[in-house]
Design a protein around this motif. Structure first.
Motif, short mmCIF file in Angstrom:
data_model
loop_
_atom_site.label_atom_id
_atom_site.label_comp_id
_atom_site.label_asym_id
_atom_site.label_seq_id
_atom_site.Cartn_x
_atom_site.Cartn_y
_atom_site.Cartn_z
N ASP A 1 0.83 -1.21 0.00
CA ASP A 1 0.00 0.00 0.00
C ASP A 1 0.86 1.26 0.00
O ASP A 1 0.50 2.27 -0.59
CB ASP A 1 -0.93 0.02 1.23
N GLU A 2 2.00 1.20 0.70
CA GLU A 2 2.85 2.39 0.83
C GLU A 2 4.26 2.09 0.31
O GLU A 2 4.79 1.00 0.57
CB GLU A 2 2.97 2.80 2.31
N PRO A 3 4.89 3.06 -0.35
CA PRO A 3 6.27 2.85 -0.81
C PRO A 3 7.28 3.10 0.31
O PRO A 3 7.18 4.09 1.03
CB PRO A 3 6.42 3.93 -1.90
N THR A 4 8.21 2.20 0.46
CA THR A 4 9.31 2.38 1.43
C THR A 4 10.48 1.51 0.97
O THR A 4 10.35 0.74 0.03
CB THR A 4 8.84 2.01 2.86
N ASP A 5 11.62 1.66 1.63
CA ASP A 5 12.84 0.97 1.20
C ASP A 5 13.13 -0.24 2.09
O ASP A 5 12.84 -0.20 3.29
CB ASP A 5 14.02 1.94 1.26
N SER B 1 15.20 -7.89 8.58
CA SER B 1 14.01 -8.03 9.44
C SER B 1 12.79 -7.30 8.86
O SER B 1 11.66 -7.79 8.94
CB SER B 1 14.27 -7.46 10.84
N LYS B 2 13.01 -6.11 8.30
CA LYS B 2 11.88 -5.32 7.78
C LYS B 2 11.19 -6.06 6.63
O LYS B 2 9.96 -6.14 6.59
CB LYS B 2 12.39 -3.95 7.33
N ALA B 3 11.99 -6.61 5.73
CA ALA B 3 11.40 -7.38 4.61
C ALA B 3 10.69 -8.63 5.13
O ALA B 3 9.64 -9.02 4.61
CB ALA B 3 12.48 -7.74 3.59
N HIS B 4 11.26 -9.26 6.15
CA HIS B 4 10.60 -10.44 6.74
C HIS B 4 9.24 -10.03 7.31
O HIS B 4 8.23 -10.66 7.06
CB HIS B 4 11.42 -11.04 7.89
N ASP B 5 9.24 -8.91 8.08
CA ASP B 5 8.03 -8.52 8.82
C ASP B 5 6.95 -7.95 7.90
O ASP B 5 5.78 -8.30 8.02
CB ASP B 5 8.37 -7.47 9.89
N LEU B 6 7.34 -7.07 6.97
CA LEU B 6 6.34 -6.36 6.16
C LEU B 6 5.99 -7.08 4.86
O LEU B 6 4.89 -6.94 4.34
CB LEU B 6 6.80 -4.94 5.83
N LEU B 7 6.94 -7.83 4.33
CA LEU B 7 6.69 -8.47 3.02
C LEU B 7 6.51 -9.98 3.15
O LEU B 7 6.23 -10.67 2.16
CB LEU B 7 7.86 -8.18 2.06
N GLY B 8 6.75 -10.50 4.34
CA GLY B 8 6.63 -11.95 4.55
C GLY B 8 7.68 -12.71 3.76
O GLY B 8 7.49 -13.86 3.39
N TRP B 9 8.82 -12.05 3.52
CA TRP B 9 9.85 -12.67 2.68
C TRP B 9 10.96 -13.31 3.53
O TRP B 9 11.44 -12.70 4.48
CB TRP B 9 10.48 -11.62 1.77
N LYS B 10 11.34 -14.52 3.16
CA LYS B 10 12.40 -15.22 3.88
C LYS B 10 13.17 -16.05 2.87
O LYS B 10 12.56 -16.77 2.08
CB LYS B 10 11.75 -16.15 4.92
N PRO B 11 14.50 -15.94 2.86
CA PRO B 11 15.27 -16.73 1.90
C PRO B 11 15.35 -18.19 2.34
O PRO B 11 15.38 -18.47 3.54
CB PRO B 11 16.66 -16.10 1.95
N SER B 12 15.38 -19.11 1.39
CA SER B 12 15.54 -20.51 1.79
C SER B 12 16.89 -21.08 1.36
O SER B 12 17.41 -21.98 2.00
CB SER B 12 14.40 -21.37 1.24
N VAL B 13 17.49 -20.54 0.30
CA VAL B 13 18.80 -21.07 -0.15
C VAL B 13 19.91 -20.23 0.49
O VAL B 13 19.97 -19.02 0.29
CB VAL B 13 18.91 -21.00 -1.70
N LEU B 14 20.76 -20.90 1.26
CA LEU B 14 21.88 -20.22 1.90
C LEU B 14 23.18 -20.59 1.18
O LEU B 14 23.19 -21.43 0.27
CB LEU B 14 21.93 -20.57 3.38
N VAL B 15 24.28 -19.98 1.62
CA VAL B 15 25.49 -19.98 0.80
C VAL B 15 26.02 -21.37 0.42
O VAL B 15 26.42 -21.58 -0.74
CB VAL B 15 26.59 -19.10 1.46
N ALA B 16 26.00 -22.35 1.34
CA ALA B 16 26.57 -23.66 1.00
C ALA B 16 25.77 -24.33 -0.11
O ALA B 16 26.33 -24.88 -1.08
CB ALA B 16 26.60 -24.55 2.25
#
Ligand code: NAP
Ligand code: GDD
Length: 337
Positions: free
Chosen positions: A241-245, A295-310
């Protein structure tokens, strides 16, 4: 009616994954391609549609971020609902060799696009591909509040583009957002970025095509994620709804040396027998450590990465091994999907 998007940098790593994602969501996708003397569309060839195709959902246009008038005309013609500015001279080391060009395309290019939106009068949302490189020498963990201290012409150009995007949001009430993305990689990563340089060399060494890999600083720390997961979060940012970074990162740190070790050992090779140092790959000023707090992307966008470096190193090594095997078998080499 589905939405329409314009992607600058559609021929790049992220642009190709984003185009696939938006097509899968029913968008009509327009991509900006710069003129080259040979084909430069390898990453999007598998989704290419001939100009003769009726009701095309994927359309490429020749233009350049250095040409503001072309951008205005393109926006007037396409009238996109969403614009993703991924085009850039994106190589940090190269930005020391071509600082003015990098400033023009990576920095001023973003301003040209924002002005083109205003000039064309199109009501659209814009995503700006900002970078963790803007944090430069400010120590980790880095989040949206962390001060910028860029260490390269590329980083400085991205800081300019970042603040220009913020300013257009504040001054003109534009839906303009910065995704501050940490390093993200894939089998489509350009061959001169360190991860792909490593995994490609692993595949070639394993096949007996080369013996040594020359690298610069092995102590640099990066937060490496998987590119297909990072284009998903770009799209999410424009649906709010709102633009932010937002900062986008895994929060997991690894040194270049650790990425080397993981990649060689996955192929059953001892990296110490193959990796050599060449000062040529050092930068005049280095970014020592980038580790993001998303944390902000996790909280507001529900985004979480699943593939980590290894796992990322394994995905990339396996893809490069397949590509070398195809090449040796004389098969048509297809970019990994
Ligand atoms: P990339 O693979 O290097 O792709 C860059 C794209 O920009 C390519 O399509 C390139 O075209 C295009 N381009 C270059 N100069 C241009 C110009 N003058 N006019 C129009 N287009 C131009 O980069 P990426 O990894 O996909 O990254 C996408 C964006 O995110 C970039 O802005 C990058 O700086 C930023 N970013 C990347 C990361 C990362 O880790 N990947 C992290 C943070 C931010 P050609 O194919 O013809 O070269
Ligand atoms: N490219 C490269 N080649 N890097 C090397 C080498 C080498 O031979 N040897 C060591 N490195 C080190 C670099 O000094 C750097 O510290 C690290 O490996 C990562 O380098 P790159 O893979 O070139 O990526 P980058 O971190 O400089 O920049 C990438 O990530 C940024 C986000 O933080 C690019 O994708 C930028 O466009 C992006 O904004």
């Amino acid at each position: 009616m589905g939405k329409t998007a314009l992607i600058t940098g559609v021929t790049g790593q992220d642009g190709s994954y984003l185009a696939e994602l938006l097509l899968s969501k029913g968008y009509t996708v327009h991509g900006l391609v710069r003129r080259s003397s040979s084909f430069n569309t390898e990453r999007v060839d598998h989704i290419y549609q001939d100009p003769q195709t009726a009701n095309r959902s994927f359309v490429l246009h020749h233009a350049d971020l250095s040409d503001g008038v072309a951008l205005v005309n393109l926006l007037r013609d396409i009238r996109p609902d969403e614009v993703y500015n991924l085009g850039a001279q994106s190589h940090v080391r190269v930005s020391f060799d071509a600082p003015l060009y990098t400033g023009d395309v990576t920095g001023l290019g973003a301003l040209r696009l924002l002005e083109a939106i205003r000039a064309s009068g199109v009501d659209t949302r814009i995503y700006q591909a900002s970078s963790s490189e803007m944090f430069g020498s400010t120590p980790p963990p880095q989040n949206e509040q962390t001060p910028f201290h860029p260490r390269s012409p590329y980083g400085a150009a991205k800081v300019f583009a970042y603040w220009t995007t913020v300013n257009y949001r504040e001054a003109y009430d534009m839906f303009a957002v910065n995704g501050i993305l940490f390093n993200h990689e894939s089998p489509r990563r350009g061959e001169t970025f360190v991860t792909r340089k490593i995994t490609r060399a692993v595949a070639r060494i394993k096949a007996g095509l080369q013996d040594h890999l020359y690298l610069g600083n092995l102590d640099a720390v990066r937060d490496w994620g998987y590119a297909p997961e990072y284009v998903d979060v770009m799209w999410r940012m424009l649906q709010q709804d709102e633009p932010t970074d937002y900062v986008v990162a895994t929060g997991v740190a690894a040194t270049v040396r650790e990425f080397v070790e993981s990649s060689f050992s996955h192929a059953g090779l001892d990296w110490t027998e193959h990796v050599r140092y060449d000062a040529k790959y050092e930068r005049p000023s280095e970014v020592d450590a980038l580790i993001g707090d998303a944390s902000k992307a996790h909280d507001l966008l529900g985004w979480k990465p699943s593939v980590l470096v290894a796992e990322l190193a394994q995905i990339m090594v396996d893809a490069d091994i397949r590509q070398v095997e195809d090449q040796l078998a004389g098969a048509t080499v297809r970019i990994d999907r």
